[in-house]
Design an enzyme around this catalytic site. Structure first.
Site, short mmCIF file in Angstrom:
data_model
loop_
_atom_site.label_atom_id
_atom_site.label_comp_id
_atom_site.label_asym_id
_atom_site.label_seq_id
_atom_site.Cartn_x
_atom_site.Cartn_y
_atom_site.Cartn_z
N PRO A 35 -54.14 22.73 -46.59
CA PRO A 35 -54.86 22.13 -47.72
C PRO A 35 -55.80 21.00 -47.31
O PRO A 35 -55.46 20.16 -46.50
CB PRO A 35 -53.73 21.60 -48.60
N CYS A 36 -56.97 21.04 -47.89
CA CYS A 36 -57.99 20.03 -47.59
C CYS A 36 -58.08 19.00 -48.70
O CYS A 36 -58.89 18.08 -48.62
CB CYS A 36 -59.34 20.69 -47.45
N ASN A 37 -57.27 19.16 -49.73
CA ASN A 37 -57.35 18.30 -50.91
C ASN A 37 -57.52 16.83 -50.58
O ASN A 37 -58.34 16.14 -51.15
CB ASN A 37 -56.08 18.40 -51.76
#
Length: 521
Positions: A480-482
């Site tokens: 995840p790059c959130n």
DNA sequence: CTGATAATGATTGAATAG
DNA sequence: CTATTCAATCATTATCAG
């Protein structure tokens, strides 16, 4: 690194863990000449220890059994501080102090102790800096005083500083320009590179995340993934929209080939219907990064109002406003004075998926945008993975973590690499449905095993899967790059953020697979 | 409850100006 | 060289309608 905690966390076990972490973190300092090896499993004695593959627990699990203080201790040690430093800082600042506060406190203490020395923990250093110091980096020392004030990263240890007096705080991992990685299709490229021994497969692995992450993130990721330099690639060289990503993998890089047909690389070619409406003063030929949200109807209406009454050439002020919003929201011209966000099927096309890949099956339009915005650009990934085709003419077994809508699977399939067994781990039920649907639509002959949560994928479970289906030839994943991406206004917390910290599970699982593969070879 | 809608800056590095 | 400006960016949250 993989300890089994049966009961609730008691002090001794915690301390033992912390010391184990500490020993692992510090080991490169003693063996300066060797690449860093953080994996407890891939050493010579890994097999004797029998820690790999037989243990159900993972970092997150046993962290949950700790008290708040112990969690903070563990986090600080993970950041590279010693147990003593971390404990002292908690004593100084109190139990309620935030981790970053504590890190700053340690930092300050170190400053007081060694006022003339600067630097960071080796874990935050690039492999580049283990060998030599470039001329670029020397220049940065001048500005480091100012930057140190904001720094909350741990500092390098005394005995290491003399060998490498460079501050890593200031952009240690430079992104090459142009962002073409090891080369593009039909162009000359770097054909060779040296990988650290510990990085060499099996299995092959391929990790992806956003290139423009906060400072230090890629240094940390690279350090965990066997000190391999990230390959920075912008997908604007593969399709009509930009997508700045970094990939860390241990694949060969010679004799890559692209998917056919080669996609158009301009907006006007990719979306022909926009051409007749495209104003002369909008000089864009490519789109910016495709994201998970689209512009509101209010905004496109404001733009229409702003252009109302203007002739072919609006005032500079209006042009600036419209172009700014068009760039920010990736708007295209669909009529006179009329702009609009891209449709989901246009995203699918630009990203290299079959049209309607995310359509139907109960998925809403909003969810479609979200899933597509979070996906790979298939042509880019396929170019990197193409080297596998010759090596695995009979197909591969794939472990796909954070699979999303199956970018890696689609890439391999389009390359003509048969998929034997695919173990796909994906949180979103919607995405799992999309993947399953694609699997059936394309008449796959192999097995698709879909799992929910990477954190639940234990060594035990992995071993059973590998015993059943054979080892994995490839482990892919974009965690995840959130908490890394600039689009996030609220929780851009870096690699330790709630979702982005799942990177450590990618590493954990990859390392487990590595161990099991080594043992069974 | 889901789904659609709309508003919400900051952190970077690069380019430019002084 | 420093200071300023420019430009890009796999998103989150609140709200409302059904």
């Amino acid at each position: 690194m993989y300890h089994c905690f049966s009961g609730e966390g008691n002090t001794e076990i915690i301390l033992e863990t912390l010391l184990t972490y500490s020993a692992l973190e510090n080991s490169p300092i003693e063996q300066e000449d060797f690449p860093v090896e953080f994996s407890a499993c891939s050493g010579e004695d890994a097999l004797e220890n029998d820690h790999c593959g037989t243990d159900d627990s993972n970092d997150q699990d046993y962290k949950d059994t700790f008290s708040e203080k112990d969690k903070k201790l563990l986090t600080l040690v993970e950041m590279g501080f010693s147990v003593e430093e971390a404990a002292a800082a908690i004593d100084r600042c109190g139990l309620d102090a935030q981790v970053l506060e504590l890190a700053d406190s340690i930092h300050a203490a170190q400053m007081a102790e060694e006022p003339d020395e600067t630097g960071l923990n080796p874990r935050f250093m690039t492999s580049d800096e283990f060998g030599h110091c470039s001329e670029r980096k020397r220049r940065r020392v001048v500005t480091e005083q100012r930057k140190l004030k904001r720094s909350c990263l741990p500092r390098r240890r005394r005995d290491y500083v003399r060998k490498c007096p460079v501050d890593v705080d200031d952009a240690p991992m430079a992104i090459p320009k142009p962002m073409i990685g090891f080369g593009l299709p039909f162009e000359k490229c770097t054909t060779r590179r040296i990988l650290p021994d510990s990085a060499i497969g099996p299995p092959y692995f391929y990790y992806e995340n956003v290139a423009l992450a906060p400072k230090g993130v890629w240094d940390t990721i690279s350090r965990f993934l066997y000190d391999i330099e990230p390959e920075f690639v912008d997908s604007k060289y593969f399709c009509a929209s930009a997508r700045k990503r970094a990939y860390i993998h241990n694949l060969p890089i010679d004799n890559r080939f692209p998917l056919l047909p080669i996609p158009p690389k301009t907006i006007q070619e990719a979306l022909p219907m926009t051409k007749k409406w495209w104003p002369k003063w909008d000089k864009r030929t490519q789109l910016n990064c495709l994201q998970t949200c689209i512009a509101s109807a209010k905004l496109t209406e404001r733009i229409r109002k702003a252009l109302e009454g203007c002739d072919d050439l609006p005032p500079p002020q209006v042009q600036e406003y419209v172009l700014g919003e068009c760039r920010k929201w990736n708007l295209v011209w669909v009529g006179h004075h009329k702009v609009a966000p891209l449709e989901p099927d246009e995203l699918e096309m630009l990203l290299g998926f079959p049209s309607n890949h995310t359509r139907g099956g109960g998925i809403s339009r909003t969810e479609r945008y979200r899933s597509l915005g979070n996906s790979f650009q298939v042509n880019t990934v396929a170019f990197h993975l193409s080297v596998l085709k010759k090596m695995f003419p009979n197909g591969i077994n794939l472990l796909s973590l954070f699979s999303g809508i199956g970018g890696a699977e689609v890439a391999l399939h389009r390359l003509g690499i048969p998929l034997k067994t695919v173990v796909s781990v994906e949180k979103s039920k919607i995405n799992r449905n999309i993947m399953r649907s694609w699997w059936e639509q394309t008449n796959q002959k192999g097995n698709l095993i879909d799992l929910d949560d990477v954190q639940q994928l234990s060594g035990d479970k992995l071993e059973k899967l590998m015993k059943l289906y054979g080892g994995f030839d490839l482990v892919v994943g974009g965690s995840p790059c959130n908490n890394l991406t600039g689009s996030n206004r609220y929780t851009r917390d870096g690699l330790e953020g709630q979702h982005s910290s799942l990177f450590y599970d990618y590493f954990r699982i990859l390392d487990l697979v590595k161990c099991i593969m080594a043992r069974n070879s």
